[in-house]
Design an enzyme around this catalytic site. Structure first.
Site, short mmCIF file in Angstrom:
data_model
loop_
_atom_site.label_atom_id
_atom_site.label_comp_id
_atom_site.label_asym_id
_atom_site.label_seq_id
_atom_site.Cartn_x
_atom_site.Cartn_y
_atom_site.Cartn_z
N LYS A 72 23.19 -20.82 102.37
CA LYS A 72 23.21 -21.97 103.28
C LYS A 72 21.84 -22.62 103.47
O LYS A 72 21.73 -23.85 103.52
CB LYS A 72 23.81 -21.56 104.62
CG LYS A 72 25.29 -21.22 104.51
CD LYS A 72 25.90 -20.84 105.85
CE LYS A 72 27.36 -20.48 105.66
NZ LYS A 72 28.03 -20.15 106.94
N ASP A 108 29.74 -25.45 110.43
CA ASP A 108 29.87 -24.14 111.08
C ASP A 108 29.87 -24.26 112.60
O ASP A 108 30.73 -23.70 113.28
CB ASP A 108 28.71 -23.22 110.66
CG ASP A 108 28.94 -22.56 109.32
OD1 ASP A 108 30.12 -22.42 108.91
OD2 ASP A 108 27.95 -22.18 108.67
N GLY A 133 22.39 -12.15 114.85
CA GLY A 133 22.10 -12.58 113.49
C GLY A 133 21.33 -13.88 113.46
O GLY A 133 21.35 -14.65 114.43
#
Length: 290
Positions: A72, A108, A133
């Protein structure tokens, strides 16, 4: 990718590594069939994404790509143009490949935010949110949450201190939300402040290390866990949170909503309520039977 794809049909796909768990082909190909769209969605499992790879996609007639782990951040760097989320957070999960340029988008965050609003809107109002994360998904989700105006404080818990601090800096700089990087130990000591936990790492994913990132002792009935890992349907983290009585937002919801936005970007056609309902049912049936 050596031969040119059918010139009358539009061809899209997903690029990432690994991809054996991916249900994106099911989503996109099913909608194409339902809508009578002459298009196909292929799988390109590759550990590398670079300018040469992109040119190979272009030469093969690929018009758009869904981008997943671990590409990404690289996808954003390869683009000539980008939407605001990609530009600010430096990560993209969608590429439109034109003859002369590449346009990057990040769906996202939109997919995650819509999932939260539909299934646990109260979790945004009663406490703080923590993102576990610091990869590409975390970036998009953090941006949309910060831009929503629904939250005031965001925590980010990641073992990669450098990328975590970068994300916190970008969010704090570009929004009215204060984002703070905290260690896992610190997070545990402040758990009573947390109402929403969003897990964005590969832990628990089919074929990856099982985790969980946090133990059952961390969770309580006043929390909501949103684990964006969707395959398997119940990860070790989800099972731990369930045992503690926490509310669960399934990762398949984010997959669904971000894919609907990608479908619109790829085809120019807005998905309708029937598309969403049919896709949700397909995902649920597939994941339940695995």
């Amino acid at each position: 990718m050596n031969s040119k794809t059918n010139q009358t049909a539009k061809t899209f796909g997903i690029v990432g590594f690994p991809l054996s768990h991916s249900l994106s082909p099911l989503i996109h190909n099913s909608i194409y069939k339902d809508r009578g769209i002459d298009a196909s969605y292929l799988v390109f499992e590759t550990p590398e994404l670079n300018s040469k790879t992109i040119q190979e996609f272009r030469n093969s007639g690929i018009l758009g790509l869904s981008v997943t782990i671990p590409h990404k951040e690289k996808a954003f760097l390869l683009a000539d143009k980008a939407d605001s989320t990609s530009t600010i957070m430096k990560a993209s999960n969608t590429l439109l490949i034109g003859p002369d340029s590449i346009h990057a988008y990040n769906t996202d965050g939109e997919g995650a935010y819509r999932s939260i609003l539909e299934l646990s809107p109260e979790s945004l109002n009663v406490g703080n949110t923590v993102i576990l994360g610091s990869g590409g998904s975390a970036r998009g989700i953090a941006y949309n949450l910060a831009a929503s105006g629904k939250i005031q404080n965001l925590f980010l818990c990641s073992r990669n201190e450098m990328t975590a601090k970068e994300i916190c800096f970008l969010i704090s700089k570009n929004s009215n939300v204060k984002m703070e990087h905290i260690t896992q130990d610190s997070l545990f000591s402040r758990k009573e402040e947390i109402s929403l936990v969003i897990h964005t790492t590969p832990l628990g994913m089919k074929g990856q290390a099982p985790g969980p990132f946090l133990s059952e002792k961390f969770f309580n009935p006043n929390m909501t866990l949103f684990d964006i890992v969707y395959n398997p349907l119940e990860t070790p983290l989800v099972k731990a949170a369930k045992k503690a009585g926490a509310k669960i937002i399934p990762g398949s919801e984010m997959l669904l909503h971000q894919a609907m936005k990608q479908f619109e970007l790829f085809t120019g056609i807005s998905p309708n309520a029937s598309d969403i309902l049919k896709t949700r049912e397909r995902l649920s049936q597939t994941l339940t039977n695995q």
